[in-house]
Design a protein around this motif. Structure first.
Motif, short mmCIF file in Angstrom:
data_model
loop_
_atom_site.label_atom_id
_atom_site.label_comp_id
_atom_site.label_asym_id
_atom_site.label_seq_id
_atom_site.Cartn_x
_atom_site.Cartn_y
_atom_site.Cartn_z
N MET A 1 7.04 -10.20 -7.70
CA MET A 1 6.17 -11.31 -7.39
C MET A 1 5.24 -10.88 -6.25
N LEU A 2 3.98 -11.24 -6.41
CA LEU A 2 3.00 -10.99 -5.35
C LEU A 2 2.87 -12.26 -4.53
N VAL A 3 2.74 -12.13 -3.22
CA VAL A 3 2.73 -13.29 -2.33
C VAL A 3 1.40 -13.37 -1.59
N LEU A 4 0.80 -14.56 -1.63
CA LEU A 4 -0.45 -14.77 -0.90
C LEU A 4 -0.16 -15.10 0.56
N PRO A 5 -1.09 -14.76 1.44
CA PRO A 5 -0.93 -15.13 2.85
C PRO A 5 -1.20 -16.62 3.04
N SER A 6 -1.09 -17.08 4.26
CA SER A 6 -1.31 -18.51 4.55
C SER A 6 -2.79 -18.87 4.57
N ALA B 1 -10.77 -12.41 2.35
CA ALA B 1 -10.73 -12.18 0.90
C ALA B 1 -10.62 -10.71 0.53
N THR B 2 -11.42 -9.86 1.12
CA THR B 2 -11.40 -8.44 0.77
C THR B 2 -10.05 -7.81 1.08
N ALA B 3 -9.52 -8.08 2.26
CA ALA B 3 -8.22 -7.51 2.64
C ALA B 3 -7.11 -8.06 1.75
N CYS B 4 -7.17 -9.33 1.43
CA CYS B 4 -6.15 -9.93 0.58
C CYS B 4 -6.21 -9.33 -0.82
N LEU B 5 -7.41 -9.17 -1.36
CA LEU B 5 -7.54 -8.58 -2.68
C LEU B 5 -7.03 -7.15 -2.68
N ARG B 6 -7.32 -6.40 -1.65
CA ARG B 6 -6.83 -5.03 -1.55
C ARG B 6 -5.30 -5.01 -1.56
N MET B 7 -4.68 -5.92 -0.83
CA MET B 7 -3.23 -6.01 -0.78
C MET B 7 -2.66 -6.35 -2.16
N LEU B 8 -3.29 -7.28 -2.86
CA LEU B 8 -2.82 -7.66 -4.19
C LEU B 8 -2.97 -6.50 -5.18
N MET B 9 -4.07 -5.78 -5.09
CA MET B 9 -4.28 -4.65 -6.00
C MET B 9 -3.23 -3.56 -5.76
N GLN B 10 -2.86 -3.34 -4.51
CA GLN B 10 -1.80 -2.38 -4.20
C GLN B 10 -0.48 -2.85 -4.80
N GLY B 11 -0.22 -4.15 -4.68
CA GLY B 11 0.99 -4.72 -5.26
C GLY B 11 1.02 -4.58 -6.77
N LEU B 12 -0.13 -4.77 -7.41
CA LEU B 12 -0.20 -4.62 -8.87
C LEU B 12 0.08 -3.20 -9.31
N ARG B 13 -0.37 -2.24 -8.53
CA ARG B 13 -0.16 -0.83 -8.89
C ARG B 13 1.32 -0.47 -8.98
N ALA C 1 -10.61 -17.86 -2.26
CA ALA C 1 -9.24 -17.77 -2.78
C ALA C 1 -9.25 -17.76 -4.30
N LEU C 2 -10.12 -18.56 -4.90
CA LEU C 2 -10.24 -18.55 -6.36
C LEU C 2 -10.74 -17.20 -6.84
N ALA C 3 -11.73 -16.66 -6.16
CA ALA C 3 -12.27 -15.35 -6.54
C ALA C 3 -11.19 -14.28 -6.47
N VAL C 4 -10.37 -14.32 -5.44
CA VAL C 4 -9.28 -13.34 -5.29
C VAL C 4 -8.28 -13.49 -6.43
N CYS D 1 -7.51 -10.75 -9.41
CA CYS D 1 -6.13 -10.30 -9.60
C CYS D 1 -5.73 -10.52 -11.06
N ARG D 2 -6.09 -11.66 -11.61
CA ARG D 2 -5.82 -11.96 -13.02
C ARG D 2 -6.50 -10.94 -13.92
N ARG D 3 -7.77 -10.67 -13.65
CA ARG D 3 -8.52 -9.72 -14.47
C ARG D 3 -7.83 -8.36 -14.48
N GLU D 4 -7.41 -7.92 -13.31
CA GLU D 4 -6.74 -6.62 -13.19
C GLU D 4 -5.40 -6.63 -13.92
N ALA D 5 -4.63 -7.70 -13.78
CA ALA D 5 -3.34 -7.79 -14.46
C ALA D 5 -3.54 -7.73 -15.98
N LEU D 6 -4.51 -8.48 -16.48
CA LEU D 6 -4.76 -8.49 -17.92
C LEU D 6 -5.25 -7.13 -18.40
#
Length: 90
Positions: free
Chosen positions: A1-6, A13-25, A46-49, A53-58
């Protein structure tokens, strides 16, 4: 499970997306679930992030869902016509 920050605003947004992309890898399961329970401060970034993330997962042939999406963010997703792209997990 990937976890979003508060907080996810334009500033984070950029840092959060980078973190999520690392998690997806390193995520080996076929289903990607993003936990948004902690998310308290957000804007449309937050929606963009989440959508990126959805696009990358798919693109990796994984399913994508969001757990604990704040009601205000779910409402925002509805206003922008993207609510169906962020399915909920209960």
């Amino acid at each position: 499970m990937l976890v979003l920050p508060s907080e996810i605003t334009h500033r984070q947004a950029t840092a959060c997306l980078r973190m999520l992309m690392q998690g997806l890898r390193v995520h080996r399961q076929s289903a990607v679930v993003v936990d948004a329970h902690a998310l308290a401060v957000f804007d449309t970034s937050a929606l963009a992030v989440l959508l990126e993330c959805r696009r990358e997962a798919l693109s990796e042939r994984k399913t994508f869902a969001v757990q604990g999406l704040p009601p205000a963010l779910a409402s925002m997703a509805g206003l922008y016509g993207v609510a169906d792209l962020l399915p909920a997990v209960h």
